[in-house]
Enzyme design. Structure first.
Site, PDB file in Angstrom:
ATOM      1  N   SER A 120       0.853  -1.198  -0.071  1.00 59.35           N
ATOM      2  CA  SER A 120       0.108   0.018  -0.155  1.00 59.35           C
ATOM      3  C   SER A 120       0.825   1.264   0.116  1.00 59.35           C
ATOM      4  CB  SER A 120      -0.856  -0.012   1.321  1.00 59.35           C
ATOM      5  OG  SER A 120      -2.011   0.921   1.021  1.00 59.35           O
ATOM      6  N   ASP A 156     -10.482  -3.611  -5.437  1.00 60.96           N
ATOM      7  CA  ASP A 156      -9.864  -2.990  -4.344  1.00 60.96           C
ATOM      8  C   ASP A 156     -10.818  -1.839  -4.206  1.00 60.96           C
ATOM      9  OD1 ASP A 156      -8.495  -1.333  -2.389  1.00 60.96           O
ATOM     10  OD2 ASP A 156      -6.523  -1.844  -3.182  1.00 60.96           O
ATOM     11  N   HIS A 185      -8.438  -4.736  -0.581  1.00 64.81           N
ATOM     12  CA  HIS A 185      -7.148  -3.927  -0.229  1.00 64.81           C
ATOM     13  C   HIS A 185      -6.222  -4.738   0.652  1.00 64.81           C
ATOM     14  CE1 HIS A 185      -4.726  -0.613  -0.332  1.00 64.81           C
ATOM     15  NE2 HIS A 185      -4.529  -0.313   1.057  1.00 64.81           N
TER      16      HIS A 185
END
Length: 450
Positions: free
Chosen positions: A200, A341, A367
């Site tokens: 991320s 996501d 995610h």
């Protein structure tokens, strides 16, 4: 993102995969034989079949929201247990980062064993289950079915119990902290190849570092997972739906605010300073969105000056995006995002024309989820297999060489880099004899999995 899947016509799985058309990396020499080159597509097909395998989500985690929420709310304390030995590095600007090394007992590991350098997500750390899911099998001894690697998790300023010792925080675009961490790791293990994995926000930092360094990178390859890429577009997309704004964006903004609250003394020592004024104002926010927090704090304190501070969060997003620098990456890079996501909805499928990057978008996974069933109720993370295959194959098969700047120790004991005299680090504390349990250093009040 559904249109992306049309690019996979002819493949047996529904993931969208982009291979560069002009990629060629030298194969590692064997017994002095003449080198040949290998395209990234050939490399993936031969050595990384999981990249092309179908990801089938667990039956009860059927969409991106369920995958994401399970990553946040699931109990992973007894899964993939990893222990670390922590080292604090003091940086020249007064800041501190925490390096968590695993395995703790390293005497039996050969000195040239590869080292996985991990960059965690927005407010995470080495405790995160998505981190441990990769490191547990990677760092197990070979005789126990692992890769026998070392790993180092770089915990950002103020995260996972790292003290905040300067008024600067971190951000998706600031790369000098990882740059200095890599200086220390390379100096400590000069014979070990370094490979990177980012999750991320950490994936965004990883890609920006690789792009900025080009052929001078200390990392020989990397994996970027759930990267937010164009920060502005994905921020706007996140705020455009009710669940995006009020669940995910406010969840991440509240995470950052709760983390900030743990470091009030370090940031408000001089109540009249611009930093203290900004922090005091931010503390009045109630469940801020990610963009609201970034507008109040990150644009001001998310990196060194210049380029910080920025006028607005949008200015910070425009500067910190990784999609505009992906074309400058010179080492082999695997990026994986999920098509469902809810946090990241814009992916540069063609990687800016980069010839070193393979881009994968799975249809499901949420995610930082990618949970698949192992039995009726048990799950594991599919993403672990392609990551480990990629890292192992890159180290074993490709003759990867870069030319990083030379290191030296200055008169004040700082480890420095020849072309960046403003950077430097030195050890301030090593937790010798103490072990940090990977599932138990979570920062209270901060949601996991983001």
């Amino acid at each position: 993102m559904g249109s992306l899947f049309s690019l996979m016509a002819g493949y047996p799985n529904p993931s969208a995969v982009h291979f560069p058309t002009t990629s060629a990396f030298p194969k590692r020499r064997v017994n002095g034989d003449r080198q040949s080159t290998l395209s990234l597509e050939e490399f993936v097909r031969m050595r990384c079949p999981s990249v092309l395998s179908e990801f089938k989500p667990a039956w009860w985690l059927w969409n991106g929201d369920m995958q994401t929420l399970y990553s946040v709310l699931g109990n992973f304390t007894k899964v993939d247990t990893v222990t670390y030995a922590r080292t604090h590095l003091r940086l020249k600007d007064g800041g501190t980062i925490g390096l968590d090394f695993t395995p703790v007992e390293q005497e039996s590991i050969r000195e040239d064993a590869p080292i996985i350098v991990v960059l965690h997500g927005l407010t995470g750390g080495s405790y995160e289950a998505y981190v441990r899911g990769v490191l547990y099998p990677a760092c197990k001894p070979v005789e126990q079915g692992g890769l026998g690697y070392r790993a180092v998790v770089v915990n950002y300023r103020g995260c996972a119990g790292v003290p905040l010792t300067s008024p600067q925080l971190y951000s998706a675009g600031h790369t000098d902290d990882i740059r200095q961490a890599l200086m220390y790791i390379a100096h400590t293990y000069p014979k070990a190849p370094l490979v990177g994995v980012g999750f991320s926000l950490g994936a965004n930092v990883l890609i920006r570092y690789l792009g900025e360094e080009g052929t001078s990178s200390r990392l020989l390859t990397g994996c970027a997972l759930a990267c937010p890429w164009n920060l502005s577009k994905n921020s706007n997309a996140l705020s455009s739906t009710f669940i995006g704004r009020h669940v995910y964006s406010r969840g991440m903004g509240s995470n950052l605010l709760n983390l900030l609250k743990k470091h009030i003394p370090a940031l408000t020592g001089d109540p009249s300073s611009p930093t203290a004024v900004a922090v005091t104002k931010a503390l009045q926010l109630r469940r801020p969105t990610l963009q609201e927090f970034d507008g109040a704090i990150t644009r001001l304190l998310g990196g060194s000056s210049p380029p910080f501070p920025f006028e607005t969060a949008e200015d910070y997003y425009a500067w910190g995006a990784s999609d505009k620098i992906i074309g400058d990456v010179k080492v082999p890079l695997l990026t994986v995002n999920a098509g469902d996501d809810p946090v990241v909805q814009e992916v540069p499928m063609l990687a800016g024309g980069n010839s070193s990057t393979v881009v994968v978008v799975t249809p499901h996974g949420g995610h930082l989820g990618w949970f698949e069933s192992t039995s009726f109720n048990d799950v594991t993370r599919w993403i672990t297999r392609p990551v480990l295959e990629w890292l192992r194959a890159a180290v074993e098969d490709l003759d990867m060489r870069t030319d990083p700047a030379q290191l030296y120790v200055d008169d004040n004991g700082f480890l420095c880099q020849r072309d960046r005299e403003d950077l430097g680090c030195k050890v301030t504390h090593e937790f010798k004899g103490k072990v940090i349990q990977g599932a138990n250093v979570k920062t209270s009040g901060v949601l996991q999995g983001l």
